[in-house]
Design a protein around this motif. Sequence first.
Motif, PDB file in Angstrom:
ATOM      1  N   PHE A 156       2.669  86.578 116.773  1.00  0.00           N
ATOM      2  CA  PHE A 156       2.225  85.217 117.053  1.00  0.00           C
ATOM      3  C   PHE A 156       3.310  84.256 116.615  1.00  0.00           C
ATOM      4  N   PHE A 189       0.680  86.103 126.174  1.00  0.00           N
ATOM      5  CA  PHE A 189      -0.415  85.157 126.372  1.00  0.00           C
ATOM      6  C   PHE A 189      -0.100  83.877 125.612  1.00  0.00           C
ATOM      7  N   SER A 190      -0.892  82.859 125.871  1.00  0.00           N
ATOM      8  CA  SER A 190      -0.836  81.623 125.109  1.00  0.00           C
ATOM      9  C   SER A 190      -2.185  81.459 124.423  1.00  0.00           C
ATOM     10  N   GLU A 191      -2.169  81.329 123.114  1.00  0.00           N
ATOM     11  CA  GLU A 191      -3.397  81.174 122.325  1.00  0.00           C
ATOM     12  C   GLU A 191      -3.230  80.031 121.339  1.00  0.00           C
ATOM     13  N   GLU A 215      -5.985  83.812 115.302  1.00  0.00           N
ATOM     14  CA  GLU A 215      -7.253  84.513 115.495  1.00  0.00           C
ATOM     15  C   GLU A 215      -7.522  84.772 116.976  1.00  0.00           C
ATOM     16  N   GLY A 216      -7.157  83.833 117.830  1.00  0.00           N
ATOM     17  CA  GLY A 216      -7.291  84.031 119.273  1.00  0.00           C
ATOM     18  C   GLY A 216      -6.399  85.149 119.768  1.00  0.00           C
ATOM     19  N   CYS A 217      -5.212  85.227 119.201  1.00  0.00           N
ATOM     20  CA  CYS A 217      -4.279  86.297 119.556  1.00  0.00           C
ATOM     21  C   CYS A 217      -4.827  87.647 119.093  1.00  0.00           C
ATOM     22  N   CYS A 267       1.717  84.364 122.060  1.00  0.00           N
ATOM     23  CA  CYS A 267       0.959  85.523 121.611  1.00  0.00           C
ATOM     24  C   CYS A 267       1.412  86.752 122.388  1.00  0.00           C
ATOM     25  N   SER A 274      -4.544  79.834 118.397  1.00  0.00           N
ATOM     26  CA  SER A 274      -4.548  80.267 116.996  1.00  0.00           C
ATOM     27  C   SER A 274      -4.205  81.745 116.895  1.00  0.00           C
ATOM     28  N   SER A 326      -7.943  88.418 118.727  1.00  0.00           N
ATOM     29  CA  SER A 326      -9.058  88.717 119.618  1.00  0.00           C
ATOM     30  C   SER A 326      -8.571  89.319 120.927  1.00  0.00           C
ATOM     31  N   ARG A 327      -7.470  88.773 121.473  1.00  0.00           N
ATOM     32  CA  ARG A 327      -6.877  89.341 122.692  1.00  0.00           C
ATOM     33  C   ARG A 327      -6.541  90.812 122.481  1.00  0.00           C
ATOM     34  N   GLY A 335       1.852  78.659 120.218  1.00  0.00           N
ATOM     35  CA  GLY A 335       0.799  79.565 120.666  1.00  0.00           C
ATOM     36  C   GLY A 335       1.278  80.808 121.374  1.00  0.00           C
TER      37      GLY A 335
END
Length: 96
Positions: A11, A80-82, A86-88, A17, A84, A90-91, A15
């Motif tokens: 990360f 990807f673009s996240e 935490e979003g990364c 990811c 946070s 989750s991916r 953002g």
Amino acid sequence: MNEPLCQGIEFGPDGRCEVWTRAAGIQSTKLVTGFVCLRYTDASTTAFPGMDFEPVDGAIDRACRGASSNDNQPTYYELFSEASIEGCQSRCMNEP
């Protein structure tokens, strides 16, 4: 149940990811300011109980790499673009 292909995440700023899917996993890192490298683990076997991710080489200011610090092929990850980290994460955990 299928195991996820995700081996870990990188990360970074804005953002960025990277969900690492390299079969041999993350074996090295490179010093890059602003990046974090985390390995996806089985939370029951990690040195960090209750966590699905563990730091690679300290994680902070580390970019994930393959077999060496210069081994960074685009085929090793999905980008990807996240908003946070935490979003990364989750991916990664939802990677088929």
